[in-house]
Design a protein around this motif. Structure first.
Motif, PDB file in Angstrom:
ATOM      1  N   MET A 113       0.847  -1.168   0.000  1.00 47.57           N
ATOM      2  CA  MET A 113       0.000   0.000   0.000  1.00 47.57           C
ATOM      3  C   MET A 113       0.897   1.237   0.000  1.00 47.57           C
ATOM      4  N   MET A 114       0.452   2.269  -0.678  1.00 51.13           N
ATOM      5  CA  MET A 114       1.231   3.499  -0.741  1.00 51.13           C
ATOM      6  C   MET A 114       0.518   4.588   0.066  1.00 51.13           C
ATOM      7  N   ARG A 115       1.280   5.311   0.871  1.00 53.89           N
ATOM      8  CA  ARG A 115       0.722   6.394   1.668  1.00 53.89           C
ATOM      9  C   ARG A 115       1.272   7.723   1.161  1.00 53.89           C
ATOM     10  N   CYS A 116       0.416   8.725   1.102  1.00 56.92           N
ATOM     11  CA  CYS A 116       0.817  10.066   0.676  1.00 56.92           C
ATOM     12  C   CYS A 116       1.004  10.939   1.917  1.00 56.92           C
ATOM     13  N   ASN A 117       2.117  11.619   1.989  1.00 51.78           N
ATOM     14  CA  ASN A 117       2.440  12.478   3.135  1.00 51.78           C
ATOM     15  C   ASN A 117       2.203  13.956   2.831  1.00 51.78           C
ATOM     16  N   ILE A 118       1.260  14.254   1.953  1.00 53.60           N
ATOM     17  CA  ILE A 118       1.064  15.632   1.515  1.00 53.60           C
ATOM     18  C   ILE A 118       0.698  16.564   2.672  1.00 53.60           C
ATOM     19  N   TYR A 119      -0.142  16.116   3.590  1.00 45.57           N
ATOM     20  CA  TYR A 119      -0.551  17.001   4.687  1.00 45.57           C
ATOM     21  C   TYR A 119       0.627  17.359   5.595  1.00 45.57           C
ATOM     22  N   HIS A 120       1.478  16.395   5.842  1.00 50.35           N
ATOM     23  CA  HIS A 120       2.680  16.653   6.651  1.00 50.35           C
ATOM     24  C   HIS A 120       3.595  17.661   5.937  1.00 50.35           C
ATOM     25  N   LEU A 121       3.802  17.449   4.644  1.00 50.78           N
ATOM     26  CA  LEU A 121       4.662  18.341   3.870  1.00 50.78           C
ATOM     27  C   LEU A 121       4.044  19.731   3.725  1.00 50.78           C
ATOM     28  N   MET A 122       2.727  19.798   3.633  1.00 50.74           N
ATOM     29  CA  MET A 122       2.038  21.098   3.606  1.00 50.74           C
ATOM     30  C   MET A 122       2.280  21.848   4.911  1.00 50.74           C
ATOM     31  N   ALA A 123       2.202  21.142   6.022  1.00 43.29           N
ATOM     32  CA  ALA A 123       2.407  21.770   7.330  1.00 43.29           C
ATOM     33  C   ALA A 123       3.832  22.300   7.456  1.00 43.29           C
ATOM     34  N   LEU A 124       4.797  21.529   6.974  1.00 44.32           N
ATOM     35  CA  LEU A 124       6.188  21.984   7.025  1.00 44.32           C
ATOM     36  C   LEU A 124       6.387  23.241   6.180  1.00 44.32           C
ATOM     37  N   LYS A 125       5.801  23.247   4.980  1.00 54.70           N
ATOM     38  CA  LYS A 125       5.922  24.413   4.100  1.00 54.70           C
ATOM     39  C   LYS A 125       5.222  25.621   4.722  1.00 54.70           C
ATOM     40  N   ALA A 126       4.061  25.407   5.292  1.00 53.30           N
ATOM     41  CA  ALA A 126       3.315  26.499   5.929  1.00 53.30           C
ATOM     42  C   ALA A 126       4.127  27.090   7.081  1.00 53.30           C
ATOM     43  N   GLN A 127       4.773  26.231   7.844  1.00 50.66           N
ATOM     44  CA  GLN A 127       5.596  26.691   8.962  1.00 50.66           C
ATOM     45  C   GLN A 127       6.803  27.475   8.456  1.00 50.66           C
TER      46      GLN A 127
ATOM     47  N   GLU B  88       7.094  29.110   5.660  1.00 51.68           N
ATOM     48  CA  GLU B  88       6.677  30.343   5.002  1.00 51.68           C
ATOM     49  C   GLU B  88       5.757  31.204   5.864  1.00 51.68           C
ATOM     50  N   ARG B  89       5.411  30.689   7.043  1.00 50.76           N
ATOM     51  CA  ARG B  89       4.555  31.419   7.991  1.00 50.76           C
ATOM     52  C   ARG B  89       3.260  31.895   7.349  1.00 50.76           C
ATOM     53  N   ARG B  90       2.582  30.929   6.738  1.00 47.75           N
ATOM     54  CA  ARG B  90       1.277  31.201   6.139  1.00 47.75           C
ATOM     55  C   ARG B  90       0.455  29.927   6.134  1.00 47.75           C
ATOM     56  N   ARG B  91      -0.833  30.063   5.919  1.00 48.61           N
ATOM     57  CA  ARG B  91      -1.735  28.910   5.856  1.00 48.61           C
ATOM     58  C   ARG B  91      -1.709  28.362   4.429  1.00 48.61           C
ATOM     59  N   ILE B  92      -1.571  27.049   4.313  1.00 43.90           N
ATOM     60  CA  ILE B  92      -1.569  26.404   3.003  1.00 43.90           C
ATOM     61  C   ILE B  92      -2.613  25.290   3.023  1.00 43.90           C
ATOM     62  N   SER B  93      -3.524  25.330   2.084  1.00 38.92           N
ATOM     63  CA  SER B  93      -4.566  24.309   1.955  1.00 38.92           C
ATOM     64  C   SER B  93      -4.415  23.641   0.587  1.00 38.92           C
ATOM     65  N   LEU B  94      -5.209  22.608   0.365  1.00 40.91           N
ATOM     66  CA  LEU B  94      -5.194  21.979  -0.952  1.00 40.91           C
ATOM     67  C   LEU B  94      -5.622  22.983  -2.020  1.00 40.91           C
ATOM     68  N   SER B  95      -6.545  23.870  -1.675  1.00 38.41           N
ATOM     69  CA  SER B  95      -6.976  24.902  -2.624  1.00 38.41           C
ATOM     70  C   SER B  95      -5.830  25.861  -2.948  1.00 38.41           C
ATOM     71  N   THR B  96      -5.013  26.176  -1.957  1.00 33.40           N
ATOM     72  CA  THR B  96      -3.842  27.031  -2.175  1.00 33.40           C
ATOM     73  C   THR B  96      -2.886  26.352  -3.153  1.00 33.40           C
ATOM     74  N   ILE B  97      -2.626  25.072  -2.920  1.00 35.91           N
ATOM     75  CA  ILE B  97      -1.721  24.330  -3.790  1.00 35.91           C
ATOM     76  C   ILE B  97      -2.293  24.270  -5.208  1.00 35.91           C
ATOM     77  N   ALA B  98      -3.586  24.027  -5.321  1.00 33.23           N
ATOM     78  CA  ALA B  98      -4.225  23.964  -6.639  1.00 33.23           C
ATOM     79  C   ALA B  98      -4.037  25.292  -7.372  1.00 33.23           C
TER      80      ALA B  98
END
Length: 81
Positions: free
Chosen positions: A1-15, A17-27
């Motif tokens: 099974m493959m797991r995606c760590n996108i939420y963890h990586l989003m949190a690291l990037k948000a931290q 860059e000191r901003r909120r990042i959502s899937l909509s932001t990435i899109a």
């Protein structure tokens, strides 16, 4: 099974860059559709466009192995065919 760590990586990037990042932001910032991101993040993707993986890795400043990992499921927990 493959797991995606996108939420963890989003949190690291948000931290970083000191901003909120959502899937909509990435899109909006990558051009990857919100639907595609949602399917990838939920683990429901049957196929993932290579371009989307490359764009995500560039955006999140990570490698493919950081974004996805193979997870083994013990036989006792694996779904039966």
């Amino acid at each position: 099974m493959m797991r995606c760590n996108i939420y963890h990586l989003m949190a690291l990037k948000a931290q970083r860059e000191r901003r909120r990042i959502s899937l909509s932001t990435i899109a909006r910032e990558t051009g990857i559709s919100r639907y595609t991101l949602s399917v990838i993040a939920s683990g429901r993707a049957k196929e993932i466009p290579v371009r989307a993986v490359v764009d995500l890795c560039v955006y999140l400043q990570c490698n493919v192995g950081d974004l996805f990992e193979i997870v083994t499921i013990p036989d006792t927990l694996a779904p039966k065919p």
